[in-house]
Scaffold this motif. Structure first.
Motif, PDB file in Angstrom:
ATOM      1  N   ASN A 292      61.921  93.060  56.036  1.00 37.58           N
ATOM      2  CA  ASN A 292      62.219  93.272  54.629  1.00 37.58           C
ATOM      3  C   ASN A 292      62.640  94.728  54.445  1.00 37.58           C
ATOM      4  N   LEU A 293      63.922  94.934  54.160  1.00 36.09           N
ATOM      5  CA  LEU A 293      64.476  96.276  54.030  1.00 36.09           C
ATOM      6  C   LEU A 293      64.853  96.537  52.584  1.00 36.09           C
ATOM      7  N   TYR A 294      64.543  97.744  52.117  1.00 35.14           N
ATOM      8  CA  TYR A 294      64.846  98.106  50.735  1.00 35.14           C
ATOM      9  C   TYR A 294      65.129  99.605  50.678  1.00 35.14           C
ATOM     10  N   GLY A 295      66.107  99.963  49.848  1.00 34.41           N
ATOM     11  CA  GLY A 295      66.438 101.377  49.745  1.00 34.41           C
ATOM     12  C   GLY A 295      67.704 101.609  48.948  1.00 34.41           C
ATOM     13  N   VAL A 296      68.128 102.877  48.918  1.00 33.96           N
ATOM     14  CA  VAL A 296      69.307 103.304  48.173  1.00 33.96           C
ATOM     15  C   VAL A 296      70.510 103.351  49.114  1.00 33.96           C
ATOM     16  N   GLN A 297      71.655 102.887  48.645  1.00 35.07           N
ATOM     17  CA  GLN A 297      72.861 102.915  49.448  1.00 35.07           C
ATOM     18  C   GLN A 297      73.995 103.587  48.682  1.00 35.07           C
ATOM     19  N   LEU A 298      74.968 104.118  49.439  1.00 33.85           N
ATOM     20  CA  LEU A 298      76.179 104.710  48.896  1.00 33.85           C
ATOM     21  C   LEU A 298      77.379 103.986  49.493  1.00 33.85           C
ATOM     22  N   GLY A 299      78.480 103.955  48.744  1.00 29.73           N
ATOM     23  CA  GLY A 299      79.646 103.256  49.262  1.00 29.73           C
ATOM     24  C   GLY A 299      80.907 103.602  48.510  1.00 29.73           C
ATOM     25  N   ALA A 300      82.015 103.025  48.972  1.00 29.38           N
ATOM     26  CA  ALA A 300      83.319 103.236  48.355  1.00 29.38           C
ATOM     27  C   ALA A 300      84.134 101.968  48.488  1.00 29.38           C
ATOM     28  N   ARG A 301      85.080 101.803  47.551  1.00 32.52           N
ATOM     29  CA  ARG A 301      85.958 100.636  47.566  1.00 32.52           C
ATOM     30  C   ARG A 301      87.388 101.072  47.234  1.00 32.52           C
ATOM     31  N   VAL A 302      88.335 100.596  48.011  1.00 31.90           N
ATOM     32  CA  VAL A 302      89.754 100.828  47.779  1.00 31.90           C
ATOM     33  C   VAL A 302      90.389  99.483  47.445  1.00 31.90           C
ATOM     34  N   ARG A 303      91.173  99.449  46.365  1.00 32.00           N
ATOM     35  CA  ARG A 303      91.786  98.191  45.937  1.00 32.00           C
ATOM     36  C   ARG A 303      93.269  98.392  45.656  1.00 32.00           C
TER      37      ARG A 303
ATOM     38  N   ALA B 138      89.019  96.844  50.232  1.00 33.36           N
ATOM     39  CA  ALA B 138      88.163  97.168  51.374  1.00 33.36           C
ATOM     40  C   ALA B 138      86.958  97.932  50.857  1.00 33.36           C
ATOM     41  N   THR B 139      85.777  97.532  51.306  1.00 38.51           N
ATOM     42  CA  THR B 139      84.528  98.119  50.830  1.00 38.51           C
ATOM     43  C   THR B 139      83.651  98.504  52.013  1.00 38.51           C
ATOM     44  N   GLY B 140      83.006  99.657  51.907  1.00 34.75           N
ATOM     45  CA  GLY B 140      82.050 100.088  52.915  1.00 34.75           C
ATOM     46  C   GLY B 140      80.807 100.656  52.265  1.00 34.75           C
ATOM     47  N   THR B 141      79.631 100.321  52.796  1.00 35.41           N
ATOM     48  CA  THR B 141      78.359 100.841  52.286  1.00 35.41           C
ATOM     49  C   THR B 141      77.490 101.288  53.450  1.00 35.41           C
ATOM     50  N   ALA B 142      76.578 102.208  53.168  1.00 31.96           N
ATOM     51  CA  ALA B 142      75.644 102.695  54.180  1.00 31.96           C
ATOM     52  C   ALA B 142      74.426 103.270  53.473  1.00 31.96           C
TER      53      ALA B 142
ATOM     54  N   GLN C  35      77.505  98.139  56.017  1.00 34.18           N
ATOM     55  CA  GLN C  35      78.290  96.938  55.822  1.00 34.18           C
ATOM     56  C   GLN C  35      79.722  97.315  55.481  1.00 34.18           C
ATOM     57  N   GLY C  36      80.675  96.559  56.008  1.00 37.02           N
ATOM     58  CA  GLY C  36      82.075  96.772  55.697  1.00 37.02           C
ATOM     59  C   GLY C  36      82.799  95.455  55.610  1.00 37.02           C
ATOM     60  N   ASN C  37      83.777  95.353  54.745  1.00 39.10           N
ATOM     61  CA  ASN C  37      84.547  94.128  54.638  1.00 39.10           C
ATOM     62  C   ASN C  37      85.919  94.403  54.036  1.00 39.10           C
ATOM     63  N   VAL C  38      86.862  93.535  54.365  1.00 42.62           N
ATOM     64  CA  VAL C  38      88.185  93.521  53.770  1.00 42.62           C
ATOM     65  C   VAL C  38      88.396  92.140  53.175  1.00 42.62           C
ATOM     66  N   SER C  39      88.787  92.068  51.896  1.00 39.24           N
ATOM     67  CA  SER C  39      88.908  90.794  51.186  1.00 39.24           C
ATOM     68  C   SER C  39      90.292  90.664  50.560  1.00 39.24           C
ATOM     69  N   GLY C  40      90.792  89.439  50.532  1.00 32.42           N
ATOM     70  CA  GLY C  40      91.990  89.119  49.781  1.00 32.42           C
ATOM     71  C   GLY C  40      91.608  88.691  48.374  1.00 32.42           C
ATOM     72  N   LEU C  41      92.456  88.992  47.394  1.00 34.84           N
ATOM     73  CA  LEU C  41      92.164  88.716  45.995  1.00 34.84           C
ATOM     74  C   LEU C  41      93.278  87.888  45.364  1.00 34.84           C
ATOM     75  N   TYR C  42      92.866  87.008  44.466  1.00 33.71           N
ATOM     76  CA  TYR C  42      93.816  86.308  43.610  1.00 33.71           C
ATOM     77  C   TYR C  42      93.237  86.286  42.202  1.00 33.71           C
ATOM     78  N   ALA C  43      93.957  86.861  41.238  1.00 34.28           N
ATOM     79  CA  ALA C  43      93.458  86.981  39.870  1.00 34.28           C
ATOM     80  C   ALA C  43      93.602  85.651  39.140  1.00 34.28           C
ATOM     81  N   LEU C  44      92.472  85.039  38.798  1.00 31.28           N
ATOM     82  CA  LEU C  44      92.487  83.820  38.004  1.00 31.28           C
ATOM     83  C   LEU C  44      92.751  84.135  36.529  1.00 31.28           C
ATOM     84  N   THR C  45      92.076  85.194  36.031  1.00 32.88           N
ATOM     85  CA  THR C  45      92.297  85.698  34.674  1.00 32.88           C
ATOM     86  C   THR C  45      92.225  87.209  34.752  1.00 32.88           C
ATOM     87  N   ASN C  46      92.204  87.875  33.601  1.00 31.28           N
ATOM     88  CA  ASN C  46      92.040  89.333  33.579  1.00 31.28           C
ATOM     89  C   ASN C  46      90.625  89.736  33.955  1.00 31.28           C
ATOM     90  N   VAL C  47      89.700  88.783  34.020  1.00 33.25           N
ATOM     91  CA  VAL C  47      88.295  89.081  34.310  1.00 33.25           C
ATOM     92  C   VAL C  47      87.864  88.520  35.669  1.00 33.25           C
TER      93      VAL C  47
END
Length: 236
Positions: free
Chosen positions: A156-167, A177-181, A220-232
């Motif tokens: 059971n791991l718990y703590g504060v993380q920092l990250g960045a996302r480029v879109r 693309a998102t990365g956290t540590a 953690q790191g990931n790259v995701s594809g996006l498709y906008a269904l609506t403005n939200v």
């Protein structure tokens, strides 16, 4: 040896804007439990158990069945701040204009290209566990005389993380693309249960558990594809 099969997972993120460039995001990620089994048999009773646990079944085994499972669950609450966000709108002739609201003020612009960089911090809880059960049958034992050796671990791991996302997006399509540590506190636990004959109440050979606290790195790191269904809503 046992080789667990491919295990699918689920990730869901819900966010809302706050004041200024700040927002709040709740993220859930999990891998569905992975299970695998294996059976080893030797009619001559040539199987040996590497750890001496005593009893009758584990002294001279003729059949062993291994059942393994693992699971992973993650909950995170992040507070992203969007900086460097801009839109580029282009008309049919390829003339582009940059700035907020460019589609409303531009000359017939229709295709929207946007780019953003977000920094965020937040809290994360992650649970990772494994279970291994060894069912053994001794030489000449009746079908019901099957010993159980069960080992279970949990982190059971718990703590504060920092990250960045480029879109980056163009029209309804895009990618990010998102990365956290972070450095997390880890509450690690393990339990062992060994029983010779389940039908005999006095056949429990071992029933122990232990726990220890420490620190661990989680990234953690990931790259995701996006498709906008609506403005939200986006499909990822």
């Amino acid at each position: 040896s046992i080789n667990p099969d491919f295990t699918p997972g689920l990730q869901a993120t819900f966010g809302m804007p706050l004041c200024g460039c700040w927002g709040a995001e709740f993220d859930y990620f999990s891998l569905f439990p992975g299970n695998e089994s294996a059976v080893f048999a030797d009619a001559a009773g040539g199987l040996t158990f590497p750890v001496a646990v005593g009893g009758n079944v584990f002294q001279n085994l003729e059949r062993v069945q291994l059942d393994y499972s693992s699971w992973l669950n993650s909950f995170a609450l992040n507070f992203p701040c969007c900086c460097g966000c801009c839109e580029v709108c282009c008309d049919d002739c390829g003339c582009c204009q940059t700035g907020d609201g460019c589609c409303q003020t531009g000359n017939g612009s229709g295709l929207v290209r946007s780019q953003s960089i977000s920094w965020f911090g937040g809290f994360r809880y992650l649970n990772f566990g494994e279970r291994l059960n060894i069912a053994g049958q001794g030489t000449g034992a009746a079908p019901g005389e099957v010993g159980q050796y069960n080992v279970r671990t949990s982190n059971n791991l718990y703590g504060v993380q920092l990250g960045a996302r480029v879109r980056r997006t163009q029209g309804r399509w895009g990618w990010d693309a998102t990365g956290t540590a972070g450095i997390f506190g880890n509450d690690a636990q393990q339990s062992q249960f060994v029983q010779d004959f389940p039908r005999d109440p006095g056949s429990v050979l071992r029933n122990v558990s232990t726990s220890r606290s420490g620190v661990a790195f989680v990234g953690q790191g990931n790259v995701s594809g996006l498709y906008a269904l609506t403005n939200v809503w986006n499909f990822r």
